[in-house]
Design an enzyme around this catalytic site. Structure first.
Site, PDB file in Angstrom:
ATOM      1  N   ASN A 269       0.850  -1.203   0.231  1.00 23.26           N
ATOM      2  CA  ASN A 269      -0.186   0.023  -0.186  1.00 23.26           C
ATOM      3  C   ASN A 269       1.121   1.057   0.412  1.00 23.26           C
ATOM      4  O   ASN A 269       2.229   1.598  -0.002  1.00 23.26           O
ATOM      5  CB  ASN A 269      -0.935  -0.238   0.936  1.00 23.26           C
ATOM      6  CG  ASN A 269      -0.027   0.211   2.535  1.00 23.26           C
ATOM      7  OD1 ASN A 269       0.808  -0.033   2.160  1.00 23.26           O
ATOM      8  ND2 ASN A 269      -0.573   0.557   3.162  1.00 23.26           N
ATOM      9  N   CYS A 271       1.932   3.677   1.890  1.00 21.56           N
ATOM     10  CA  CYS A 271       2.934   3.740   3.184  1.00 21.56           C
ATOM     11  C   CYS A 271       4.476   2.559   3.419  1.00 21.56           C
ATOM     12  O   CYS A 271       5.046   2.602   4.269  1.00 21.56           O
ATOM     13  CB  CYS A 271       2.357   4.001   4.102  1.00 21.56           C
ATOM     14  SG  CYS A 271       1.435   5.857   3.863  1.00 21.56           S
ATOM     15  N   GLU A 273       3.632  -0.560   4.826  1.00 17.85           N
ATOM     16  CA  GLU A 273       3.608  -1.213   5.928  1.00 17.85           C
ATOM     17  C   GLU A 273       2.360  -2.476   6.091  1.00 17.85           C
ATOM     18  O   GLU A 273       2.476  -3.759   5.938  1.00 17.85           O
ATOM     19  CB  GLU A 273       2.592  -0.451   7.078  1.00 17.85           C
ATOM     20  CG  GLU A 273       1.054  -0.444   7.002  1.00 17.85           C
ATOM     21  CD  GLU A 273       1.074   1.114   6.122  1.00 17.85           C
ATOM     22  OE1 GLU A 273       2.137   1.637   5.266  1.00 17.85           O
ATOM     23  OE2 GLU A 273       0.216   1.533   5.882  1.00 17.85           O
TER      24      GLU A 273
HETATM   25  N1  UDP Z   1      -3.395   6.423   3.848  1.00 17.99           N
HETATM   26  C1  UDP Z   1      -4.471   7.068   2.117  1.00 17.99           C
HETATM   27  N2  UDP Z   1      -4.435   8.521   2.420  1.00 17.99           N
HETATM   28  C2  UDP Z   1      -4.177   8.844   3.160  1.00 17.99           C
HETATM   29  C3  UDP Z   1      -3.432   8.709   4.290  1.00 17.99           C
HETATM   30  C4  UDP Z   1      -3.658   7.511   4.496  1.00 17.99           C
HETATM   31  O1  UDP Z   1      -4.658   5.835   1.459  1.00 17.99           O
HETATM   32  O2  UDP Z   1      -4.126  10.250   3.174  1.00 17.99           O
HETATM   33  C5  UDP Z   1      -3.387   4.666   3.570  1.00 17.99           C
HETATM   34  C6  UDP Z   1      -2.919   4.468   2.928  1.00 17.99           C
HETATM   35  O3  UDP Z   1      -2.690   3.234   2.030  1.00 17.99           O
HETATM   36  C7  UDP Z   1      -1.720   4.113   3.875  1.00 17.99           C
HETATM   37  C8  UDP Z   1      -2.550   4.008   4.976  1.00 17.99           C
HETATM   38  O4  UDP Z   1      -4.177   4.322   4.705  1.00 17.99           O
HETATM   39  O5  UDP Z   1      -0.884   3.431   4.039  1.00 17.99           O
HETATM   40  C9  UDP Z   1      -2.649   3.626   6.440  1.00 17.99           C
HETATM   41  O6  UDP Z   1      -1.920   5.694   7.169  1.00 17.99           O
HETATM   42  P1  UDP Z   1      -2.182   5.802   8.089  1.00 17.99           P
HETATM   43  O7  UDP Z   1      -1.635   5.119   9.225  1.00 17.99           O
HETATM   44  O8  UDP Z   1      -1.756   7.032   7.949  1.00 17.99           O
HETATM   45  O9  UDP Z   1      -3.795   6.431   8.051  1.00 17.99           O
HETATM   46  P2  UDP Z   1      -4.805   6.770   9.689  1.00 17.99           P
HETATM   47  O10 UDP Z   1      -6.037   5.512   9.471  1.00 17.99           O
HETATM   48  O11 UDP Z   1      -4.170   6.888  10.402  1.00 17.99           O
HETATM   49  O12 UDP Z   1      -5.783   8.200   8.724  1.00 17.99           O
END
Ligand code: UDP
Length: 569
Positions: A269, A271, A273
């Site tokens: 994905n 980022c 992970e």
């Molecule tokens: N992600 C996305 N757009 C964003 C931020 C996150 O598509 O602006 C997706 C992406 O796959 C990333 C995953 O959400 O790897 C997890 O990111 P994060 O943990 O920062 O998300 P949160 O749940 O905190 O919003």
């Protein structure tokens, strides 16, 4: 609920239900109630009404106490018409015009719902190859990435959040040099993170300063050779310049592919992970480690952590059930492997509270202990669910069938960046060190507000050295390094991302990776003065330390930096 002003602002802007005029239809508790109810409803077939209410309460409690939060799309969309709950997707990019544009359409649908998409462009024929149907020549993977990028840009405005992409190209693709430099100009392909897909053969060739073969993905024949060390050096130089590309170790992703019979893992994905098979999606969730602090004993409450992990696995497994997938293929794959990704946030905060410096052997050891505990308990919880609800449908094609381990989820652990979740919970993000101990935030009418890390504020008040002037002084650089008014033992513990030397960043990533089924989101921060040799060393060390990939960022190397120490907008 104890939420910061910032957290409330973010939730109101993007997460809470609104009517067509933009009026809020729910408050924050209402949002958590909506989510808890919807996710608990997956148990309708397994329990009676009272049982269902109990499960809903458990989920509600776990979220409102900020002990666990699911990824943003679940908070935004559960119990609402869109109903798309996953943050991570990988889509295949086939080497046909229909295939490419079909995937662009599918990515747009995913972005609209708050999900991020990853793609490998490695199957696309190289630039200059023949196009049989037209007699013309192919424009190559990078030109198509630009089309994906433009589509993402256009969807941005209407979606729940900014669409994000990961673009991967294998290091043996003939267009690899163009790919490595495609984000040299930072204003290009801005909706993509890019990573070079590295192989073990390539790393060996780097070590022995050998040439390696470039393979045409269409004919599978070698079409040229490059010196591995020179290619590695260009990757290093570009990463030094502005943080891109990252690298990802493809063989390692596939070594840990638990369903190899279903296909090869070629991308993660956005980022990094979550490695996934094409058309697979995954929903993530994170335990707030800071909330697992037993303040009286000044230790981590493992009993509470174990219980939270169990409930979180139940929650995430239920998400798979009630999720509305944007495509039939995704529905089939995702329900077929039932991957979930439970991780952590607030790691740096709990280290600070325990008085353990992030850059210390004690912290690395505790990281292993904590993550091993989470992984074991998550797997145990998934095995219990399997006894009650059955194993995942593609179980027979998995390594678990061969081992005789009956489990409900093909993977259970992933360390997400928790960009927004950590803001909502008011803790440090993922496993990253604290970014700044205090910083200045501009609020309306040009007023400045000093934000102080809450764990530090508590320590400063208890230690009798808190003052507004001191916090302002710290905010100038973000770090305590040169602030002599603060006791040395406090300065040692409250280290920031920039104080931590790169090798400790990698050591921490590796410590968590060892006990994580999927991968770990982590940025290795380097100072502005770091050299290309420093970057090369980080890459090599991450490779040796068994990381699945590595991303670096040299301070000040991008025009647009999300957070600036000293001043945050
Ligand atoms: N992600 C996305 N757009 C964003 C931020 C996150 O598509 O602006 C997706 C992406 O796959 C990333 C995953 O959400 O790897 C997890 O990111 P994060 O943990 O920062 O998300 P949160 O749940 O905190 O919003």
């Amino acid at each position: 609920m104890k939420l910061s002003e910032n957290a409330i602002k973010v939730l109101e802007k993007r997460y809470l239900s609104k009517d067509e005029n933009g009026n809020l239809l729910e408050d924050v508790e209402g949002m958590f109630r909506r989510v808890a109810k919807e996710i608990a409803s997956a148990d309708e077939k397994y329990t009676h009404k009272a049982g269902l209410v109990e499960i809903e309460e458990q989920f509600y409690e776990m979220m409102t106490s900020l002990e666990f939060l699911p990824n943003s799309p679940t908070l935004m969309n559960a119990g609402r018409p869109l109903g798309q709950l996953s943050a991570c997707f990988v889509l295949p990019v086939e080497d046909t015009m229909e295939g490419i544009f079909e995937t662009i359409k599918n990515a747009a649908l995913i972005h609209k719902s708050g999900g991020g998409t990853g793609f490998s462009f490695s199957r696309l024929r190289p630039k200059g190859s023949a196009v049989n149907s037209t007699g013309g020549v192919a424009s190559g993977p990078i030109s198509f990435m630009k089309v994906f990028n433009a589509a993402t840009e256009a969807v941005k405005q209407g979606g729940t959040r900014r669409g994000a992409n990961m673009g991967i190209l294998r290091v043996d693709h003939p267009d690899i040099l163009e790919f490595i430099s495609c984000k040299k100009d930072n204003s290009e392909i801005t909706n993509f993170n890019i990573s070079v897909g590295i192989t073990e053969d390539f790393m060996k060739a780097v070590e022995y300063n050998l040439e390696y073969e470039l393979i045409d993905p269409k004919t599978k024949k070698p079409v040229g050779k490059l010196n591995a060390k020179q290619v590695f050096d260009i990757i290093v130089e570009m990463a030094w310049k502005n943080g891109e590309p990252g690298i990802i170790f493809l063989d390692r992703l596939n070594r840990d592919n638990v369903t190899p019979e279903l296909g090869e893992i070629e991308s993660t994905n956005p980022c990094g992970e979550q490695p996934l098979l094409p058309y697979e999606a995954c929903n993530l969730g994170s335990v707030n480690l800071y909330s697992m602090l037993d303040a009286e004993k000044n230790s981590l409450d493992f009993d509470k952590l174990g219980l939270t992990v169990k409930k979180a696995v139940h929650f995430l497994d239920n998400v798979i059930e009630v999720n509305k997938y944007p495509l039939k293929e995704i529905d089939e794959m995702t329900r077929g492997t039932r991957k979930i990704g439970l991780g952590v946030m607030g790691w740096a905060d709990i280290l600070c509270a325990l008085g353990i410096p992030y850059d210390s052997q004690r912290a690395i050891e505790l990281a292993g202990t904590v993550m091993e505990f989470i992984q074991k308990n998550a797997q145990k919880a998934s095995e219990e669910l399997a006894r009650q609800k059955g194993v995942f449908p593609y179980y027979e094609q998995s390594i678990y069938a061969k081992k005789g381990i009956r489990i409900r989820n093909a993977t259970t652990t992933t360390i997400a960046p928790t960009g927004t979740l950590s803001l909502i919970a008011g803790v440090s993000s993922g496993i990253e060190p604290v970014f700044a101990i205090s910083y200045i935030r501009n609020v309306m009418d040009n007023n400045e507000l000093i934000e102080v890390n809450p764990v530090f504020k508590k320590a400063a008040l208890e230690g009798n050295f808190y003052s507004d002037e001191l916090m302002k002084k710290i905010a100038e650089s973000g770090t305590l390094k040169h602030i002599e008014e603060i006791p040395e033992e406090v300065r040692k513990v409250f280290v920031t991302a920039h104080d931590v030397r790169p090798e400790w960043h990698v050591k921490m990533q590796a410590a968590f990776q060892k006990y994580t089924d999927n991968a770990v989101s982590k940025t290795v921060n380097l100072s502005h003065e770091a050299t290309t040799d420093d970057v090369r060393e980080v890459f090599t060390f991450a490779y040796r330390a068994q990381c699945k990939g590595v991303t670096i960022y040299r301070d000040g190397s991008r025009d647009m930096q999300v957070l600036n120490i000293g001043k945050v907008q």
